[in-house]
Design a protein around this motif. Structure first.
Motif, PDB file in Angstrom:
ATOM      1  N   ARG A   1       0.865  -1.178   0.000  1.00  0.00           N
ATOM      2  CA  ARG A   1       0.000   0.000   0.000  1.00  0.00           C
ATOM      3  C   ARG A   1       0.904   1.231   0.000  1.00  0.00           C
ATOM      4  O   ARG A   1       1.951   1.226   0.647  1.00  0.00           O
ATOM      5  N   VAL A   2       0.487   2.281  -0.667  1.00  0.00           N
ATOM      6  CA  VAL A   2       1.224   3.544  -0.647  1.00  0.00           C
ATOM      7  C   VAL A   2       0.319   4.576   0.011  1.00  0.00           C
ATOM      8  O   VAL A   2      -0.787   4.830  -0.454  1.00  0.00           O
ATOM      9  N   ARG A   3       0.809   5.153   1.090  1.00  0.00           N
ATOM     10  CA  ARG A   3       0.079   6.181   1.823  1.00  0.00           C
ATOM     11  C   ARG A   3       1.018   7.369   1.991  1.00  0.00           C
ATOM     12  O   ARG A   3       2.159   7.203   2.439  1.00  0.00           O
TER      13      ARG A   3
ATOM     14  N   PRO B   1       5.530   3.676   0.530  1.00  0.00           N
ATOM     15  CA  PRO B   1       5.028   2.306   0.454  1.00  0.00           C
ATOM     16  C   PRO B   1       5.199   1.570   1.785  1.00  0.00           C
ATOM     17  O   PRO B   1       6.184   1.779   2.495  1.00  0.00           O
ATOM     18  N   THR B   2       4.203   0.769   2.116  1.00  0.00           N
ATOM     19  CA  THR B   2       4.307  -0.156   3.241  1.00  0.00           C
ATOM     20  C   THR B   2       4.026  -1.548   2.709  1.00  0.00           C
ATOM     21  O   THR B   2       3.241  -1.715   1.764  1.00  0.00           O
ATOM     22  N   VAL B   3       4.666  -2.518   3.304  1.00  0.00           N
ATOM     23  CA  VAL B   3       4.495  -3.902   2.877  1.00  0.00           C
ATOM     24  C   VAL B   3       4.007  -4.716   4.060  1.00  0.00           C
ATOM     25  O   VAL B   3       4.595  -4.675   5.144  1.00  0.00           O
TER      26      VAL B   3
END
Length: 116
Positions: free
Chosen positions: A58-60, A64-66
């Motif tokens: 997800r990109v917030r 990016p976070t994984v």
């Protein structure tokens, strides 16, 4: 027209099948692949890893976070697919019914509306 035939696995249900039933599913895929290859309707097929091997990105705020694991928690997961090129939706449904997984779970039929 191309259709995506998605296969969904329920590990709890799979665990209840006998070895003969599981072998029937595996052998049934071989027969199905031969059928759609011989008919010229096969485009591609893929089997997918289990959800534990999934990475969800997800990109917030531009970062990016994984996450390890699937996008959504569920009793079932997408375990593979076929793409077929057929004359009608009815033929896609007919083929989906011949995939051995349909005896135990579900095979979803979706028309492909764009290819890149």
């Amino acid at each position: 027209m191309r259709y995506l035939l998605t296969l969904h696995m329920n590990p709890t249900l799979w665990a209840t099948l006998t070895d003969d039933q599981k072998t029937g599913v595996y052998e049934g895929h071989g027969a199905f692949i031969k059928l759609v290859t011989d008919s010229g309707e096969m485009v591609e097929t893929k089997a997918l890893a289990e959800p534990a091997d999934t990475r969800t990105v997800r990109v917030r705020n531009g970062e990016p976070t994984v996450q390890t694991g699937p996008f959504a928690e569920s009793d079932t997961f997408l375990c593979g697919y076929y793409v077929v090129d057929v004359e009608t939706e009815e033929r896609a449904v007919e083929l989906a019914a011949r995939i051995p997984d349909a005896q135990y779970t579900a095979v979803e039929v979706r028309k492909v509306v764009h290819e890149g």
